[in-house]
Design an enzyme around this catalytic site. Sequence first.
Site, PDB file in Angstrom:
ATOM      1  N   ASP A  21      32.982  44.200  76.142  1.00 44.40           N
ATOM      2  CA  ASP A  21      33.078  44.834  77.459  1.00 44.40           C
ATOM      3  C   ASP A  21      33.834  46.158  77.368  1.00 44.40           C
ATOM      4  O   ASP A  21      34.700  46.333  76.508  1.00 44.40           O
ATOM      5  CB  ASP A  21      33.801  43.871  78.422  1.00 44.40           C
ATOM      6  CG  ASP A  21      33.566  44.247  79.879  1.00 44.40           C
ATOM      7  OD1 ASP A  21      32.717  45.115  80.149  1.00 44.40           O
ATOM      8  OD2 ASP A  21      34.250  43.667  80.750  1.00 44.40           O
ATOM      9  N   TRP A  26      34.745  53.395  78.514  1.00 44.84           N
ATOM     10  CA  TRP A  26      35.074  54.187  77.314  1.00 44.84           C
ATOM     11  C   TRP A  26      34.370  55.543  77.381  1.00 44.84           C
ATOM     12  O   TRP A  26      34.978  56.582  77.144  1.00 44.84           O
ATOM     13  CB  TRP A  26      34.634  53.400  76.075  1.00 44.84           C
ATOM     14  CG  TRP A  26      35.010  54.001  74.763  1.00 44.84           C
ATOM     15  CD1 TRP A  26      36.166  53.804  74.067  1.00 44.84           C
ATOM     16  CD2 TRP A  26      34.204  54.888  73.957  1.00 44.84           C
ATOM     17  NE1 TRP A  26      36.139  54.510  72.890  1.00 44.84           N
ATOM     18  CE2 TRP A  26      34.939  55.185  72.794  1.00 44.84           C
ATOM     19  CE3 TRP A  26      32.933  55.454  74.096  1.00 44.84           C
ATOM     20  CZ2 TRP A  26      34.457  56.002  71.780  1.00 44.84           C
ATOM     21  CZ3 TRP A  26      32.452  56.288  73.098  1.00 44.84           C
ATOM     22  CH2 TRP A  26      33.220  56.553  71.962  1.00 44.84           C
ATOM     23  N   SER A  67      21.876  38.056  82.097  1.00 41.28           N
ATOM     24  CA  SER A  67      20.793  38.018  83.107  1.00 41.28           C
ATOM     25  C   SER A  67      21.149  38.922  84.272  1.00 41.28           C
ATOM     26  O   SER A  67      20.281  39.561  84.874  1.00 41.28           O
ATOM     27  CB  SER A  67      20.602  36.593  83.624  1.00 41.28           C
ATOM     28  OG  SER A  67      20.234  35.763  82.567  1.00 41.28           O
ATOM     29  N   GLU A  68      22.449  38.980  84.593  1.00 40.07           N
ATOM     30  CA  GLU A  68      22.908  39.812  85.722  1.00 40.07           C
ATOM     31  C   GLU A  68      22.793  41.308  85.392  1.00 40.07           C
ATOM     32  O   GLU A  68      22.671  42.141  86.297  1.00 40.07           O
ATOM     33  CB  GLU A  68      24.364  39.477  86.071  1.00 40.07           C
ATOM     34  CG  GLU A  68      24.566  38.092  86.682  1.00 40.07           C
ATOM     35  CD  GLU A  68      24.544  36.946  85.667  1.00 40.07           C
ATOM     36  OE1 GLU A  68      24.730  37.208  84.452  1.00 40.07           O
ATOM     37  OE2 GLU A  68      24.330  35.801  86.081  1.00 40.07           O
ATOM     38  N   ASN A  69      22.816  41.654  84.102  1.00 44.54           N
ATOM     39  CA  ASN A  69      22.725  43.068  83.716  1.00 44.54           C
ATOM     40  C   ASN A  69      21.382  43.705  84.102  1.00 44.54           C
ATOM     41  O   ASN A  69      21.271  44.929  84.166  1.00 44.54           O
ATOM     42  CB  ASN A  69      22.953  43.255  82.216  1.00 44.54           C
ATOM     43  CG  ASN A  69      24.400  43.115  81.780  1.00 44.54           C
ATOM     44  OD1 ASN A  69      24.691  42.748  80.644  1.00 44.54           O
ATOM     45  ND2 ASN A  69      25.329  43.413  82.682  1.00 44.54           N
ATOM     46  N   TRP A  70      20.357  42.871  84.379  1.00 47.19           N
ATOM     47  CA  TRP A  70      19.074  43.438  84.819  1.00 47.19           C
ATOM     48  C   TRP A  70      19.248  44.207  86.133  1.00 47.19           C
ATOM     49  O   TRP A  70      18.429  45.043  86.485  1.00 47.19           O
ATOM     50  CB  TRP A  70      18.020  42.348  85.023  1.00 47.19           C
ATOM     51  CG  TRP A  70      17.546  41.699  83.763  1.00 47.19           C
ATOM     52  CD1 TRP A  70      17.713  40.397  83.399  1.00 47.19           C
ATOM     53  CD2 TRP A  70      16.794  42.307  82.690  1.00 47.19           C
ATOM     54  NE1 TRP A  70      17.131  40.153  82.170  1.00 47.19           N
ATOM     55  CE2 TRP A  70      16.565  41.309  81.712  1.00 47.19           C
ATOM     56  CE3 TRP A  70      16.310  43.597  82.453  1.00 47.19           C
ATOM     57  CZ2 TRP A  70      15.867  41.556  80.529  1.00 47.19           C
ATOM     58  CZ3 TRP A  70      15.620  43.851  81.272  1.00 47.19           C
ATOM     59  CH2 TRP A  70      15.403  42.835  80.324  1.00 47.19           C
ATOM     60  N   ILE A 196      35.016  34.860  82.289  1.00 51.02           N
ATOM     61  CA  ILE A 196      34.053  34.326  81.319  1.00 51.02           C
ATOM     62  C   ILE A 196      32.646  34.849  81.620  1.00 51.02           C
ATOM     63  O   ILE A 196      31.789  34.871  80.729  1.00 51.02           O
ATOM     64  CB  ILE A 196      34.083  32.772  81.331  1.00 51.02           C
ATOM     65  CG1 ILE A 196      35.503  32.252  81.024  1.00 51.02           C
ATOM     66  CG2 ILE A 196      33.091  32.171  80.347  1.00 51.02           C
ATOM     67  CD1 ILE A 196      36.080  32.676  79.692  1.00 51.02           C
TER      68      ILE A 196
HETATM   69  C1  FPP Z   1      29.392  45.948  78.364  1.00 48.68           C
HETATM   70  O1  FPP Z   1      30.092  47.124  78.702  1.00 48.68           O
HETATM   71  C2  FPP Z   1      28.295  46.221  77.410  1.00 48.68           C
HETATM   72  C3  FPP Z   1      26.980  45.934  77.590  1.00 48.68           C
HETATM   73  C4  FPP Z   1      26.469  45.280  78.821  1.00 48.68           C
HETATM   74  C5  FPP Z   1      25.967  46.291  76.592  1.00 48.68           C
HETATM   75  C6  FPP Z   1      26.389  46.011  75.173  1.00 48.68           C
HETATM   76  C7  FPP Z   1      25.345  46.468  74.241  1.00 48.68           C
HETATM   77  C8  FPP Z   1      25.616  47.032  73.049  1.00 48.68           C
HETATM   78  C9  FPP Z   1      26.954  47.282  72.495  1.00 48.68           C
HETATM   79  C10 FPP Z   1      24.449  47.384  72.203  1.00 48.68           C
HETATM   80  C11 FPP Z   1      24.387  46.371  71.104  1.00 48.68           C
HETATM   81  C12 FPP Z   1      23.097  46.334  70.465  1.00 48.68           C
HETATM   82  C13 FPP Z   1      22.800  45.437  69.500  1.00 48.68           C
HETATM   83  C14 FPP Z   1      21.454  45.407  68.907  1.00 48.68           C
HETATM   84  C15 FPP Z   1      23.801  44.464  69.013  1.00 48.68           C
HETATM   85  P1  FPP Z   1      29.965  47.680  80.190  1.00 48.68           P
HETATM   86  O2  FPP Z   1      28.769  48.541  80.264  1.00 48.68           O
HETATM   87  O3  FPP Z   1      29.981  46.532  81.146  1.00 48.68           O
HETATM   88  O4  FPP Z   1      31.273  48.526  80.310  1.00 48.68           O
HETATM   89  P2  FPP Z   1      32.168  48.739  81.637  1.00 48.68           P
HETATM   90  O5  FPP Z   1      32.707  47.386  81.997  1.00 48.68           O
HETATM   91  O6  FPP Z   1      33.230  49.681  81.182  1.00 48.68           O
HETATM   92  O7  FPP Z   1      31.276  49.307  82.697  1.00 48.68           O
END
Ligand code: FPP
EC number: 2.5.1.-
Length: 246
Positions: A21, A26, A67-70, A196
């Site tokens: 996360d 970042w 699933s929620e990320n969609w 979680i």
């Molecule tokens: C959470 O940070 C990250 C994700 C939902 C995507 C993670 C995907 C990768 C690191 C790519 C990995 C690829 C492979 C093939 C392993 P966030 O976007 O929720 O960050 P935030 O909480 O700061 O908004």
Amino acid sequence: MDYLDQINLSKLPQHVAIIMDGNGRWAKGKGKLRIFGHHNGVTSVRDVVEGADKLGIKYITLYTFSSENWNRPKLEVMAIMELMVSTIHKEVPGFMKNNIKLNAIGDLDMLPEKCYNELQNAIETTAGNTGVVLTLALSYSSRREIVRAAKNIAIKVKSGELDIDDINEDVFEQNLFTGDMPNPELLIRTSGEYRISNYLLWQIAYAELYFTTKLWPDFRKEDLYEAVLDFQKRERRFGMTSEQVN
Ligand code: FPP
């Protein structure tokens, strides 16, 4: 002495699950678009898998897309899917060289065709590898996984394949996506969030939880070692008393 030298190799967690996360924050902190954070998150994935391999941790399971990320903005979802396709494609030679077996859990049929095909191709190519098992949770929801397991069991009961009296925790577990893996003993979440988020709810019943404020793109193998060391300092009682465990 660095963290690695302090780790007791005979007391390693067999399975470490990670909620990656903080990619968006970042990137924002650097004045960049969120996808810049996801791209840099891939460097962390590579480094952490290398660290797990070096230590001898057998299973690493990464919460890559829920699933929620969609429900995120369409452009971000598309960019993550494209990143997944290119990353998986690029990493396969490295997986073969390092004996890493790729695996995936979740509603994989929800993935765009190109992503699904690239993933299945990599899973098949690495199927014979015997080192670290790297599992990507993709389009994953733990509640959905549990409902799916309940449905599978109901179907088996209905068809006479399974007797209702034979349903127990082991049978239930075998019907989860993770049926062929041990449960995670350590769950790490980055970015200072203490949730979680619908991840491996059944499987983490007895996992040690480790939270760090580091954002995922800053997380490296040394941070994994620090988490493992912290894990090794804990007393895992599984409901018993301290005297019983010792
Ligand atoms: C959470 O940070 C990250 C994700 C939902 C995507 C993670 C995907 C990768 C690191 C790519 C990995 C690829 C492979 C093939 C392993 P966030 O976007 O929720 O960050 P935030 O909480 O700061 O908004």
